[in-house]
Design a protein around this motif. Structure first.
Motif, mmCIF file in Angstrom:
data_model
loop_
_atom_site.group_PDB
_atom_site.id
_atom_site.type_symbol
_atom_site.label_atom_id
_atom_site.label_comp_id
_atom_site.label_asym_id
_atom_site.label_seq_id
_atom_site.Cartn_x
_atom_site.Cartn_y
_atom_site.Cartn_z
ATOM 1 N N SER A 156 56.885 -18.035 -30.369
ATOM 2 C CA SER A 156 57.588 -18.558 -32.234
ATOM 3 C C SER A 156 58.410 -17.856 -32.203
ATOM 4 O O SER A 156 58.789 -18.214 -33.298
ATOM 5 N N ARG A 157 58.481 -16.997 -31.873
ATOM 6 C CA ARG A 157 59.406 -16.000 -32.041
ATOM 7 C C ARG A 157 61.007 -16.829 -31.889
ATOM 8 O O ARG A 157 62.192 -16.401 -32.443
ATOM 9 N N ARG A 158 60.963 -17.632 -30.849
ATOM 10 C CA ARG A 158 62.251 -18.749 -30.251
ATOM 11 C C ARG A 158 62.998 -19.067 -31.568
ATOM 12 O O ARG A 158 64.118 -19.085 -32.047
ATOM 13 N N ARG A 159 61.820 -19.569 -32.690
ATOM 14 C CA ARG A 159 62.955 -19.914 -33.977
ATOM 15 C C ARG A 159 63.451 -19.128 -34.719
ATOM 16 O O ARG A 159 64.367 -19.198 -35.398
ATOM 17 N N ASP A 160 63.121 -17.940 -35.389
ATOM 18 C CA ASP A 160 63.556 -16.699 -35.562
ATOM 19 C C ASP A 160 65.129 -16.252 -34.787
ATOM 20 O O ASP A 160 66.343 -16.233 -35.848
ATOM 21 N N LEU A 161 64.637 -16.342 -33.094
ATOM 22 C CA LEU A 161 65.803 -15.916 -32.650
ATOM 23 C C LEU A 161 67.471 -17.113 -33.235
ATOM 24 O O LEU A 161 67.940 -16.439 -33.822
ATOM 25 N N ALA A 162 66.660 -18.076 -33.203
ATOM 26 C CA ALA A 162 67.668 -19.185 -33.395
ATOM 27 C C ALA A 162 68.423 -19.371 -35.040
ATOM 28 O O ALA A 162 69.809 -19.597 -34.540
ATOM 29 N N ALA A 163 67.762 -18.758 -35.979
ATOM 30 C CA ALA A 163 68.475 -18.732 -37.115
ATOM 31 C C ALA A 163 69.047 -17.221 -37.570
ATOM 32 O O ALA A 163 69.868 -17.452 -38.012
ATOM 33 N N LEU A 164 68.493 -16.477 -36.509
ATOM 34 C CA LEU A 164 69.800 -15.826 -36.482
ATOM 35 C C LEU A 164 71.003 -15.754 -35.794
ATOM 36 O O LEU A 164 71.626 -14.784 -36.095
#
Length: 528
Positions: free
Chosen positions: A119-127
Motif C-alpha cells: 500500500s505504501r507504493r501509492r503514496d510514494l507515487a503521489a510523492l
C-alpha cells in the motif's frame, strides 16, 4: 571428499559458470567438473590495479552431497496465547525483534504508523509525481521502514553486536538470494525487498504475533519509573510486559513525545550534505580502468571516498555515504514543507546513473544557536536545513541542484543535467542552503578527492540537496549491558532511531538483542 581453497581470477573466469567450474576442477585435481559440486563461499572484487581481479573462496565436493548453505530454519512456536511484548515500529529492528520474541515463546504486538509494504507504493507515487508528502506513509515510514525502498545494502561493521550470518540466513529463508551469503558487499535491491518483508510479516502472523498498520503511538502509559504500554492515536491503550521502541531515525514526533514525558534523551552528532550524481559509465571507467563500458561480467562499479578538511584548526571528515550504483535519487521527506533526498537502486543496479551521499560530520559544538532545544537541538537544526531547501527550490518536492564544479567555484548553474530524481530539479546556489561550515568543507574536499578517482570532479556531475537523514540526530540512552533505558524500566530503545544501528543488518541484530534482554528480565516466570 571436500576441498576448499582460494583463487584470484579474472571477472570472465568467475562469472562465466562453465569456465569457472572447469578452472576449479583443475585446481582440485579433477579432469572434469561433471561429478563435482562446486560452490563459491566468498567473493570480492579487487579493482585497485590496472587489471580487475576477483578473489574467490570456493569449496568442492566429490562423492558426497554438500550441506545446505542455510540451516533447517528457525523454530517459531505458536505464541498467540503467550505474554505480549510491544514493539513500536515495523522496520528491520522491529521485525527481527518480533521474530526473536516468537522464538523465545513471547507474543509480539507490532504497532506501525504507516501502511503495509504494498500500500505504501501509492503514496510514494503521489510523492514522486504530485509532490504530496503523507506524514505517515513515505520512503521512511511504513512496513519495512526506510530500508524497504532502498538499495538493500547488507554489509555492516557491527560485527561485535550480533550474529551477522544468522541475520543473512533468516533473510535467505524468507526470500533473499543465496548470493548475499557469498558477496563481500551484499545487497538485495529495492525491487526485491517488498516481497521479502511480506514474508517476514506472514511468518510473524502465522505464529500468532500481531502487526497493526496505520496505528500511530501518541502517548506512553507510565507507572512511576516503568512503562506499561502505549496509547494510540485512535485512543486504544495497549499494555505489555515491556516496550521495544524501534521507530527509526525520522520519527520526530516520538522524540517530542519522549521529551514531553521527561524521558532522558541526548542530542547526537550526525552528518549532513548532498547527493552527488554521475553517469554510471563514468564511475565504471574510473574504477575499472576501462575505456569503454565495463563489459558483461563486472557489476556496476561503486566507490567509497573520505577526505579530512581543516577550518580554523578544526579537522572534520567529508565522506561518501550509501553509494548506489545504477540507482536513482528519491524524495525522502516525512512532512510537508521540507525537502530531503536519499538514494536507492534495484537488484540489477542497471540504471543510467550512480549516486552517493556526500556529507560532512555535524558535531554538537556546531549547534551553539540551538541550546534552548536541549536534547532535540540537532534534530531542530536538521529540520531547519530541510525547510530551507524546500523553500529555495520553489516549495515543492523539486530539489535544489548545482553542477559539481559550479558548486566548488560558487557559481550558480545556468543549466542542469538529466537526473534520476523524478520530482525534478531547480538550479540553486547550494551554499545558500547548506550551513556555512558544511558548504565550505564540501567545496574544499571535493577537488581533493579527484586524485583518488581521476575524473570524479567534473561539471558532468551534479549535487542535489539535501542529504540529511544519514542517522538519528537524537540518542535515547540505554544501559550498555542490559539495553534498558536507565530511567524508565521495561523501555528498550532500539535500532537506528535510538542511535544504536546504521543499516538493515545492524538494526536487525539490535532488534534481536533487545528482545532477548527484555524477555530475559521480564518474562512472567521471572517476576517477583
Amino acid at each position: 571428499m571436500r576441498k576448499e581453497f582460494n583463487l584470484v581470477l579474472r571477472p570472465e573466469e568467475v562469472y562465466d559458470e562453465p569456465v569457472f567450474h572447469q578452472l576449479v576442477a583443475g585446481k582440485a585435481g579433477f579432469a572434469s567438473s561433471e561429478a563435482l559440486v562446486i560452490r563459491q563461499v566468498r567473493r570480492s572484487i579487487d579493482a585497485r590495479g590496472r587489471q580487475v581481479k576477483v578473489n574467490v573462496s570456493v569449496e568442492v565436493f566429490a562423492g558426497e552431497e554438500p550441506p545446505a548453505r542455510v540451516g533447517a530454519g528457525m523454530v517459531y512456536p505458536d505464541v498467540r496465547n503467550s505474554d505480549p511484548l510491544l514493539i513500536v515500529g515495523a522496520g528491520p529492528a522491529g521485525l527481527f525483534a518480533a521474530l526473536r520474541a516468537i522464538e523465545l515463546g513471547i507474543k509480539p504486538i507490532v504497532l506501525e504508523r504507516g501502511k503495509d509494504v504494498r500500500s505504501r507504493r501509492r503514496d510514494l507515487a503521489a510523492l514522486n509525481r504530485r509532490h504530496l508528502v503523507d506524514p505517515d506513509s513515505n520512503y521512511c515510514f511504513g512496513e519495512g521502514g526506510a530500508g524497504t525502498y532502498s538499495d538493500g545494502k547488507l554489509y555492516t561493521r557491527s560485527k561485535k553486536r550480533g550474529d551477522i550470518r544468522r541475520i543473512m540466513e533468516i533473510l535467505v529463508s524468507h526470500g533473499a538470494k543465496e548470493d548475499i551469503l557469498v558477496d563481500a558487499h551484499p545487497h538485495i535491491g529495492t525491487n526485491k525487498l517488498p516481497a521479502l518483508v511480506e514474508n517476514l510479516r506472514q511468518q510473524i502472523l502465522s505464529a500468532g504475533g500481531e502487526i497493526h498498520f496505520e496505528t500511530k503511538v501518541t502517548d506512553l502509559i507510565l507507572d512511576k519509573s516503568s512503562i506499561r504500554g502505549v496509547v494510540t492515536e485512535a485512543g486504544a491503550r495497549v499494555h505489555a510486559m515491556g516496550v521495544i521502541l524501534a521507530t527509526g531515525h525520522s520519527a520526530r514526533d516520538i522524540f517530542h513525545l519522549l521529551a514531553r514525558n521527561k524521558v532522558y534523551l541526548e542530542a547526537k552528532p550526525f552528518a549532513l550534505g548532498v547527493r552527488i550524481e554521475h553517469d554510471q559509465q563514468l564511475i565504471d571507467r574510473i574504477q575499472y580502468h576501462c575505456r569503454g563500458d565495463r563489459g558483461p561480467y563486472l557489476p556496476p562499479a561503486s566507490y567509497s571516498l573520505v577526505q579530512q578538511t581543516e577550518i580554523g584548526g578544526k579537522q572534520r571528515g567529508v565522506f561518501s555515504f550509501c553509494m548506489c550504483p545504477g540507482g536513482f535519487i528519491v524524495p525522502a521527506a516525512t512532512a510537508p514543507g521540507e525537502l530531503v533526498v536519499n538514494g536507492m537502486s534495484p537488484s540489477r543496479r542497471d540504471g543510467k546513473f550512480a549516486n552517493s551521499g556526500m556529507v560532512v560530520a555535524v558535531e554538537l559544538e556546531d549547534l551553539k544557536g540551538y541550546h534552548q532545544y536541549g536534547p532535540l537541538a540537532a534534530m531542530v537544526f536538521q529540520q531547519e536545513v530541510e525547510q530551507a531547501a524546500w523553500a529555495a527550490a520553489g516549495k515543492t518536492q523539486a530539489a535544489p541542484a548545482q553542477r559539481l564544479v559550479d558548486f566548488v567555484q560558487k557559481k550558480e548553474s545556468s543549466q542542469l543535467l538529466k537526473t534520476s530524481y523524478q520530482p525534478g530539479l531547480t538550479s540553486c546556489d547550494l551554499h545558500a542552503i547548506l550551513p556555512e561550515f558544511v558548504g565550505k568543507r564540501l567545496a574544499m574536499a571535493l577537488p581533493r578527492m579527484d586524485p583518488k578517482m581521476k575524473g570524479y570532479v567534473t561539471n558532468e556531475a551534479q549535487l542535489i540537496g539535501v542529504e540529511s537523514r544519514t542517522s538519528s540526530p537524537v540518542r535515547i540512552p540505554r544501559d550498555k549491558e542490559s539495553l534498558e533505558h536507565p530511567q524508565i524500566e521495561r523501555l528498550y530503545p532500539c535500532g537506528e532511531g535510538a542511535g544504536y544501528a546504521g543499516g538493515i543488518v545492524s538494526a536487525a541484530m539490535d532488534g534481536e538483542r533487545c528482545a532477548e534482554k527484555l524477555i530475559g528480565k521480564y518474562r512472567r516466570s521471572k517476576l517477583a
